[in-house]
Scaffold this motif. Sequence first.
Motif, PDB file in Angstrom:
ATOM      1  N   VAL A 166       0.824  -1.055   0.111  1.00  0.00           N
ATOM      2  CA  VAL A 166      -0.067   0.022  -0.063  1.00  0.00           C
ATOM      3  C   VAL A 166       0.874   1.304   0.121  1.00  0.00           C
ATOM      4  O   VAL A 166       0.796   2.195  -0.655  1.00  0.00           O
ATOM      5  N   ARG A 167       2.026   1.535   0.858  1.00  0.00           N
ATOM      6  CA  ARG A 167       2.807   2.388   0.891  1.00  0.00           C
ATOM      7  C   ARG A 167       3.447   2.658  -0.525  1.00  0.00           C
ATOM      8  O   ARG A 167       3.593   3.732  -0.929  1.00  0.00           O
ATOM      9  N   MET A 168       3.850   1.659  -1.171  1.00  0.00           N
ATOM     10  CA  MET A 168       4.445   1.503  -2.421  1.00  0.00           C
ATOM     11  C   MET A 168       3.356   2.244  -3.469  1.00  0.00           C
ATOM     12  O   MET A 168       3.910   3.150  -4.085  1.00  0.00           O
ATOM     13  N   ALA A 169       2.343   1.773  -3.199  1.00  0.00           N
ATOM     14  CA  ALA A 169       1.230   2.276  -4.293  1.00  0.00           C
ATOM     15  C   ALA A 169       0.978   3.871  -4.260  1.00  0.00           C
ATOM     16  O   ALA A 169       0.729   4.521  -5.206  1.00  0.00           O
ATOM     17  N   VAL A 170       1.039   4.126  -2.967  1.00  0.00           N
ATOM     18  CA  VAL A 170       0.763   5.672  -2.739  1.00  0.00           C
ATOM     19  C   VAL A 170       1.842   6.288  -2.866  1.00  0.00           C
ATOM     20  O   VAL A 170       1.812   7.677  -2.738  1.00  0.00           O
ATOM     21  N   GLY A 171       3.002   5.781  -3.240  1.00  0.00           N
ATOM     22  CA  GLY A 171       4.396   6.870  -3.582  1.00  0.00           C
ATOM     23  C   GLY A 171       5.529   6.561  -2.797  1.00  0.00           C
ATOM     24  O   GLY A 171       6.354   7.177  -2.865  1.00  0.00           O
ATOM     25  N   ALA A 172       5.384   5.469  -2.052  1.00  0.00           N
ATOM     26  CA  ALA A 172       6.720   5.200  -1.263  1.00  0.00           C
ATOM     27  C   ALA A 172       7.962   4.709  -2.024  1.00  0.00           C
ATOM     28  O   ALA A 172       7.465   4.019  -2.956  1.00  0.00           O
ATOM     29  N   ASN A 173       8.859   5.197  -2.171  1.00  0.00           N
ATOM     30  CA  ASN A 173      10.013   4.400  -3.033  1.00  0.00           C
ATOM     31  C   ASN A 173      10.819   3.635  -1.879  1.00  0.00           C
ATOM     32  O   ASN A 173      10.779   3.652  -0.848  1.00  0.00           O
ATOM     33  N   PRO A 179       5.725  -4.143  -5.655  1.00  0.00           N
ATOM     34  CA  PRO A 179       4.724  -3.558  -5.375  1.00  0.00           C
ATOM     35  C   PRO A 179       3.336  -4.287  -5.607  1.00  0.00           C
ATOM     36  O   PRO A 179       2.512  -4.654  -4.593  1.00  0.00           O
TER      37      PRO A 179
END
Lengths: 245, 409
Positions: free
Chosen positions: B319-326, B402
């Motif tokens: 989820v964090r990656m989907a919303v933009g965490a690299n 992701p």
Amino acid sequence: MSASPALLKLDEVTKVYHMGDVDVHALQGVSLEIPEGEFIAIMGASGSGKSTLMNIIGCLDRPSGGHYLLAGEEISTFDRYALARKRNQTLGFVFQNFNLLSRTSAVENVELPLLYAGLRTSERHKRAGAALTRVGLGDRLDHHPNQMSGGQQQRVAIARAIVSNPRVILADEPTGNLDSETSGEVMGIFQELRESGITVVLVTHEPDISAYAARVVTMKDGRVLSDRRQEPRRRAPAAAAEVSA
Amino acid sequence: MNILQTLRVAVLALLRNKLRSFLTTLGIIIGVSAVIAMVAIGEGAKARVEESFASMGSNLLVVLPGSTSLGGQRGGFGSMPTLTWDDLRAIRTEVPTVKYAAAQLRVSAQLLSEEQNWNTSVYGTTPEYFAVRNWPPSLGAPMTDSDVESGAKVLFLGQTVVDKLFGPNTDPVGQLVRMKNIPFEVKGVLQRKGQSPTGQDYDDAAFMPLKAFQTKIQGGLQQYIAGVIYVGADSPTTTTRAQQQITNLLRDRHHIGPGTDDDFSIRNLTELASAQEQGTRTLTTLLASIAAVSLLVGGIGIMNIMLVSVTERTREIGVRMAVGANPTHILSQFLVEALTLSIAGGVFGVAIGLFGAGRLAANFGWPVLIRADIIVISVAFSGLVGVVFGLYPARKASLLDPIDALRFE
């Protein structure tokens, strides 16, 4: 390239997964142009390649071949960091199972994209509050997912998707875990978002749900089977917000 | 995303599993508190040894006269006077590394105050002796050169002698003490010095100026010294060199040819002290390395739980990656979690280690010495353990795909 290029442009996109010795051709040359502000539904049976297409459009995955231009930028050459930035700033995701962080309040869930965008706490809080208000949950900022109904959870997820003002919302079976009444409300919100200029890409296998879109692309065996326009089914979004609030 | 936000996310995640976080930290807490307590005990033992050697005197050499050899029966060191007053002067003036040199003559005698009497060692010496032994008076005045030259009948008493003759916490300065029916005036009381490394009480002694000792107590041996010479080298590093130089000087003065034994001997107490110190240092190192092993075990515990945590939270990572965490965001989140666990363990470990060392000191009377640098090193090392053992799980999390992460059940 024309004067107003499509926001999303896929050109002969292929995707091959290597499963041991077997190569699975999930996409076998998909070409698609989606202009800004369109509400498009991608349909197809499971295994048709619609999820793979969604992942590529959502910058979660890169195509094996062909070109994918998002807002004029070629995505296939992006690294993991650039893809993350695109997902953060240009795209918003809504999933079938909501994918909210448990034991985390609604407002903190919605703040998540802004956290990775590097916004200050006060600004994050303000914008997350506004996004939740927009989906009709302005009075539930501090509720946790386990205190909410499925419809409310999905609204939190929509608020999270729109909080960073993306140009595209990607919704993967967003009504799959909702009853038909709540599904209608959620689709109403998507229509409202489209009216405000956001491009909505919806993946579904339910004709009832794809009926809310103005354009339906049907996939089969990794190819586009049909691409047609239709008069979308209407639902008054304001009334929907009142019912569930 | 700045470090404070990352830290907040990490702390919140850890607080979600309070018991598990605590148990994971416990390994580090035990490791660090063991290091702190063990080093405190080791350093305490070392300090006690150092103190007891320092109380003998600084950079001390003792020159003893040689042995007799009568009809094949060889006496011990000091059984024959071989050191002369000229030797003492030569040591004082001709050896560059020598700072002080003083003769020490000794008898055992009965001392009488008004109320009490006490048998103790009485020494005749010169003011330099007190400099060699770092032994100033706590009451009254120190011995002076004029005390020696005038043959003044004055005494300088060790604290034990004062206790026995006058009672504890008394000031005997100015009082008379009789010895062999000769009255001596108490001019000074020497600071309490405690025990020698062999358990002898340094404070059970009385000192008088050399001339009075020779004229009133023990008739002299003309040019020979009926005692030993205390030598103070000018620094700990030159003590051994001073020993060599004095040996050469005395062999030369005594016309001892090559291949013949010395007719004197020199005791180097600094060497003895450093040997003792070496022993306690080995002990400290041993204790600390055992403690460090437990820290390592604590680190493995952190790694273990971080791996579990990454697996459990695969969906969250997705989820964090989907919303933009690299990848860096994800890596730093898990690394900071591991670091928070280990540093928290380090801080609590220091607190418990200090407490434990304090209890040992209070309940068992163990000498305990807390070193600030060990505290800093322990906390830093536990942080390092967090990084080393947190890196692999954090990297594993950051490399997740992701899509796979989002689909993970």
